[in-house]
Design an enzyme around this catalytic site. Structure first.
Site, PDB file in Angstrom:
ATOM      1  N   ARG A  10     -53.660  28.873  26.434  1.00  0.00           N
ATOM      2  CA  ARG A  10     -54.710  29.431  26.848  1.00  0.00           C
ATOM      3  C   ARG A  10     -55.891  28.400  26.433  1.00  0.00           C
ATOM      4  O   ARG A  10     -56.831  28.292  26.926  1.00  0.00           O
ATOM      5  CB  ARG A  10     -55.026  30.752  25.979  1.00  0.00           C
ATOM      6  N   GLU A  58     -61.752  45.074  34.838  1.00  0.00           N
ATOM      7  CA  GLU A  58     -60.994  43.867  35.305  1.00  0.00           C
ATOM      8  C   GLU A  58     -60.921  44.336  37.188  1.00  0.00           C
ATOM      9  O   GLU A  58     -60.800  43.107  37.718  1.00  0.00           O
ATOM     10  CB  GLU A  58     -59.678  44.101  34.893  1.00  0.00           C
ATOM     11  N   HIS A 109     -52.236  35.721  27.067  1.00  0.00           N
ATOM     12  CA  HIS A 109     -51.393  36.739  26.463  1.00  0.00           C
ATOM     13  C   HIS A 109     -50.293  37.221  27.134  1.00  0.00           C
ATOM     14  O   HIS A 109     -50.030  38.449  26.866  1.00  0.00           O
ATOM     15  CB  HIS A 109     -52.793  37.603  25.817  1.00  0.00           C
ATOM     16  N   ARG A 167     -50.458  32.644  24.240  1.00  0.00           N
ATOM     17  CA  ARG A 167     -50.866  32.856  23.212  1.00  0.00           C
ATOM     18  C   ARG A 167     -50.667  31.921  21.972  1.00  0.00           C
ATOM     19  O   ARG A 167     -51.369  31.543  21.261  1.00  0.00           O
ATOM     20  CB  ARG A 167     -51.251  34.504  22.528  1.00  0.00           C
TER      21      ARG A 167
END
Length: 314
Positions: A10, A58, A109, A167
């Site tokens: 990320r 979203e 994630h 992550r």
């Protein structure tokens, strides 16, 4: 040799999209109130006029991204995988996939290694969801250098892309001078004829440790890094099947619908071969330290080595 890096993918994504922005002025970034976690905040700081925070909405974010793509922009719509691929699935399918718009869906994630965020956020179904959308390219880079190359490839590809981010920090292994990234092409990291290990994402580094340990025991396992799950590199899979006769797949994803099923589909149709899938075995995760969870769910080098050894019949 490039510098050894230990970063979460990320973080590498955030660096890459910010660095590439000047080269690609049509790139815009959208986020769903998670810029600090998804690392799109790096882009926001460098290019605030090209960043849109859509709030915790979203589905709306994907719709806005579709509109921007229809106007000629190259939007990256980012959130946790559970939300960008899960909650917004209908919008990704109907507003992005169906009209085949040039939108890049970013799922950060992903997997069990989300750790303390727990089962509700540990998305192990996202690859399976995105695989069902016709024309969707799925990228799951394994380390810092691969992620940076994948972001560039996603920008240059005309059409919908799902980009999976992790992550947990992982050491780079693609820092060799001859490293090249080609969308849709797997990479053989270790040669071997006893058995083939096909891994993706965070699990590539664990599989690398396992294969190297098995070498010391006289087991020569081939290791293939699949950074593009769709379209899958069938040639490299079939070659490995024919030359080794046994395959083990490794992924930080449910064993249903992910890399293992994609490989199984190819083998069953074109080269029936014994296959063992290592992944999350049709169950939800739970809260806990990421490294310990990976061990608990068998997503670590020791367990991979054990399974490969058994599958190889040695």
């Amino acid at each position: 040799m490039a510098e050894m890096k230990k970063l979460a993918t990320r973080e590498s994504f955030g660096q890459a999209i910010a660095e590439l922005a000047d080269q690609y002025p049509d790139v815009v970034v959208l986020d769903a109130d998670l810029a600090a976690a998804t690392k799109t905040g790096i882009f926001k700081k460098a290019h605030p006029e090209r960043f849109i925070d859509c709030g915790i909405a979203e589905c709306n974010m994907v719709g806005i991204a579709a509109g921007l793509a229809a106007c000629g922009k190259i939007p990256f719509a980012a959130s946790f995988a559970m939300f960008s691929a899960g909650r917004a699935f209908e919008q990704v399918r109907n507003s992005v996939g169906y009209p085949h718009l040039n939108v890049k869906i970013v799922g950060s994630h992903a997997g069990i290694s989300v750790g303390e965020d727990g089962a509700s956020h540990q998305c192990c179904e996202d690859i399976g969801l995105m695989r069902t959308i016709p024309g969707m390219v799925i990228l799951n880079p394994a380390d810092h250098y691969e992620m940076k190359a994948a972001v560039k490839a996603a920008i240059e590809y005309e059409g919908p892309v799902y980009l999976r981010l992790g992550r947990l920090a992982v050491e780079s292994f693609n820092n060799n001078d001859d490293y090249t990234f080609e969308l849709g092409k797997g990479i053989t990291l270790r040669e071997g004829d006893d058995i083939a290990v096909v891994a993706t994402g965070l699990m590539v580094s664990e599989a690398l440790k396992a294969v190297d340990a098995l070498k010391a025991e006289g087991i020569n396992a081939r290791l293939i890094n699949i950074h593009t799950i769709k379209p899958l590199d069938e040639d490299i899979i079939l070659k490995a099947a024919k030359e080794t006769g046994k395959i083990v797949t490794v992924e930080e994803h449910n064993v249903i619908g992910g890399l293992g099923d994609a490989v199984a589909s190819v083998l069953s149709q074109k080269c029936p071969t014994p296959l063992v899938k290592i992944g999350v075995n049709d169950e939800f995760g739970h809260s806990g330290p990421a490294v310990e969870l990976l061990k608990e769910f068998g997503l670590c080098a020791d367990h991979i080595a054990q399974v490969v050894k058994e599958a190889a019949g040695k």
